[in-house]
Design a protein around this motif. Structure first.
Motif, short mmCIF file in Angstrom:
data_model
loop_
_atom_site.label_atom_id
_atom_site.label_comp_id
_atom_site.label_asym_id
_atom_site.label_seq_id
_atom_site.Cartn_x
_atom_site.Cartn_y
_atom_site.Cartn_z
N LEU A 1 4.47 -3.50 -12.25
CA LEU A 1 5.41 -4.60 -11.60
C LEU A 1 4.28 -4.94 -9.83
N ALA A 2 2.99 -4.18 -9.78
CA ALA A 2 2.91 -4.84 -8.51
C ALA A 2 2.22 -6.16 -8.14
N GLU B 1 0.99 -1.04 -0.23
CA GLU B 1 -0.02 0.40 -0.35
C GLU B 1 0.68 1.19 0.42
N LYS B 2 2.28 1.24 0.05
CA LYS B 2 3.18 2.06 0.07
C LYS B 2 3.77 2.21 -1.17
N GLN B 3 4.05 0.94 -2.20
CA GLN B 3 5.04 1.26 -2.81
C GLN B 3 4.55 2.68 -4.33
N GLY B 4 3.43 3.19 -4.01
CA GLY B 4 3.46 4.55 -5.13
C GLY B 4 4.07 5.35 -4.26
N GLY C 1 -2.31 -3.83 -8.07
CA GLY C 1 -2.44 -4.50 -7.43
C GLY C 1 -2.43 -4.88 -6.68
N SER C 2 -2.80 -5.70 -5.99
CA SER C 2 -3.18 -6.12 -4.90
C SER C 2 -2.88 -8.04 -4.70
N THR D 1 -2.65 -8.66 -17.41
CA THR D 1 -3.01 -7.99 -17.77
C THR D 1 -2.19 -6.31 -17.76
N THR D 2 -2.19 -5.94 -16.20
CA THR D 2 -1.41 -4.77 -15.93
C THR D 2 -0.37 -4.85 -16.47
#
Length: 541
Positions: free
Chosen positions: A409-410, A159-162, A530-531, A291-292
């Motif tokens: 990459l997420a 949740e902090k990768q952005g 990505g989750s 896909t992403t």
């Protein structure tokens, strides 16, 4: 080949001793206190910033090197070309080496080799020793970027990768822009060797800080090296990058360039076949089934073209059409890079809260528009207007690039992040070279077309030429019909035609670049954040 399903949580442990899927990274010294990921990420970015900076800072010193080493233009250009080619060869190995050695050790080795290469560049005594030193420098520099990205994705909670990639984006955007300015200053006021010497204290400091602040990531089962994949990838990328960099000089239809493209196509085709059939591929191309990841890399292609189109052709225009030096040019382009860099952390914060889709869509539209407005650029465009356009474009670059790369990459399982980041880095480098090659061809063709069109209406006996002959004769005191007056007038007319044709061609280049960027608008609508829980099987995102 099956995928390790051990990665079922959104936040995988970063070190062998961390068993909780939600626990922050443990201190590298094995202590019991919890520490923020911010300091390790900033430490890892030292190497990334240096590697990117070195790709742009060297260009301004080439004329000086050519004079010092008493060589020609074709030879000195290999100082830049060989660095790019070596990067393309070594990047595919970074994922496998990261799994085998651990990403902390690989990062330390990469930064150490890069620093050693910088030292050898500093003490180089001729052009051959410089080219050899640049190869060593690139062997380290090529590993740094994908390794840094893998460290970020293993270190930072999902949740902090952005926010973390916002810091990474600052290095990607700011370093290429300040390179010419810093290089120009060092060449003009210090010594050209200092463009390499400055890497030494920073590199040593980076190694020391990384030793203490980067956590010891656990090693994963790397398997045997995919030798066939390594060889075919190296040959294919080497030939492709060499063809793209030399096509304009050697001729796109010349035998060497055609042979290079053919060899590249065969090698890369064989590489794809091997990677899809190997039990332990060098680069697991099946990550494109996410896909992403696939859509994010399409956006990486067009934003890379947009980034380097701006850095390269705006600088080219300022130096050729307006006659500015490298340092003056860098001072004009720097505000845009700084604006983009300052925007990156905010973009990362927004990514963590809004996801990639709204940011990427807005960013592609903004970047396309701000690239298009540069087709109005001219030799009389006020510098203040250029500053404004550069700043607006820099803001759009931040919104367009970071969300797509982060989202790509997420969605990839943690155990594949190292190899997926290598794929993204390869795509970034190839697309940048491809974009410059295509746009340079557009520039040359359109410049020739505009020059022909402008020259059609001017003849030696025409009224425009006659008036110039007259004015030149008055200035020289030889009369309007003198041969000297005619020569001056014709030279002046040819210069005006060439400069006008060049400016119009540059304008056309930015229209084409804007259209290429807008291609990324469609995939931007389908990006997903990505989750970790949804990443158990291929195609889950």
């Amino acid at each position: 080949m099956g995928v390790n399903r051990g990665d079922t949580g959104a936040r995988q442990p970063c070190s062998a001793g961390d068993k909780s899927p939600t626990a922050p990274t443990q201190p590298p010294n094995g202590g019991s206190g919890q520490v923020s990921w911010t300091v390790p990420v900033l430490v890892a970015l030292i190497g990334a910033f240096m590697a990117i900076l070195d790709s742009s800072i060297v260009n301004v010193a080439l004329p000086t090197m050519m004079r010092v080493f008493n060589t020609d233009t074709a030879t000195i250009e290999w100082v830049v070309t060989i660095y790019m080619l070596a990067l393309g060869v070594v990047v595919p190995l970074s994922g496998w080496l990261g799994d085998r050695l651990g990403f902390k050790l690989l990062y330390l080795l990469s930064l150490g080799v890069f620093t050693l290469g910088s030292l050898l560049c500093t003490i180089s005594w001729n052009v051959d020793s410089m080219i050899a030193a640049r190869v060593i420098q690139a062997l380290g520099g090529g590993m740094i970027m994908p390794t840094t990205m893998a460290i970020i994705y293993r270190l930072v909670p999902r949740e902090k990768q952005g926010s973390a990639m916002g810091f990474f984006g600052m290095a990607m955007i700011v370093a290429p822009a300040i390179g010419p300015t810093l290089g120009g200053y060092l060449v003009e006021y210090v010594d050209w060797r200092w463009i390499f010497t400055i890497n030494l204290p920073v590199g040593v400091l980076g190694v020391i800080l990384s030793w203490f602040y980067l956590p010891a990531f656990e090693r994963r089962e790397a398997g045997r090296l995919d030798t066939g994949g390594a060889v075919t990838a190296a040959v294919g990328l080497f030939c492709l990058l060499l063809a793209l960099s030399k096509g304009g000089d050697w001729g796109w239809s010349s035998e060497p360039i055609v042979l290079l493209f053919y060899t590249s196509a065969v090698s890369l085709g064989l590489f794809v076949y091997l990677e899809l059939t190997q039990e332990n591929p060098l680069l697991d191309l099946r990550v494109f089934r996410y896909t992403t990841f696939a859509l994010g890399n399409v956006i990486v292609v067009v934003t890379s073209i947009g980034l380097f189109a701006g850095v390269f052709y705006i600088s080219f225009f300022l130096q050729v059409a307006r006659g500015l030096g490298a340092m003056e040019t860098g001072l004009i382009t720097m505000p845009g890079a700084l604006a983009s860099g300052l925007m990156m952390p905010l973009t990362g914060w927004l990514y963590d809260r809004l996801g990639p889709r709204p940011l990427a869509v807005a960013g592609m539209l903004w970047l396309g528009w701000t690239t298009y407005i540069f087709h109005h650029i001219d030799v009389v465009t006020p510098t203040s207007t250029l500053y404004l356009w550069m700043i607006l474009r820099g803001l759009g670059m931040s919104l367009a690039m970071m969300p797509a790369q982060t989202a790509a990459l997420a969605v990839v399982p943690t155990e594949l992040v190292g190899r997926a980041s290598a794929i993204t880095n390869i795509i970034n480098r190839v697309s940048a070279s491809f974009g410059i090659a295509v746009l340079t061809t557009v520039l040359n063709n359109r410049s020739a077309m505009h020059a022909t069109h402008l020259a059609d209406g001017i003849t030696a006996a025409g009224p425009a030429a006659s008036e110039f002959f007259h004015q030149a004769g008055l200035l020289l005191g030889v009369g309007s019909a003198g041969d000297q007056a005619r020569a001056v007038a014709l030279a002046y007319l040819q210069g005006i035609i060439a400069r006008t044709a060049f400016v119009r061609a540059i304008d056309d280049v930015f229209i084409v670049a804007a259209l290429i960027i807008l291609v990324g608008l469609l995939p931007a609508f389908f990006l997903q954040k990505g989750s970790g829980a949804a990443r158990g099987t291929f195609g889950g995102e």
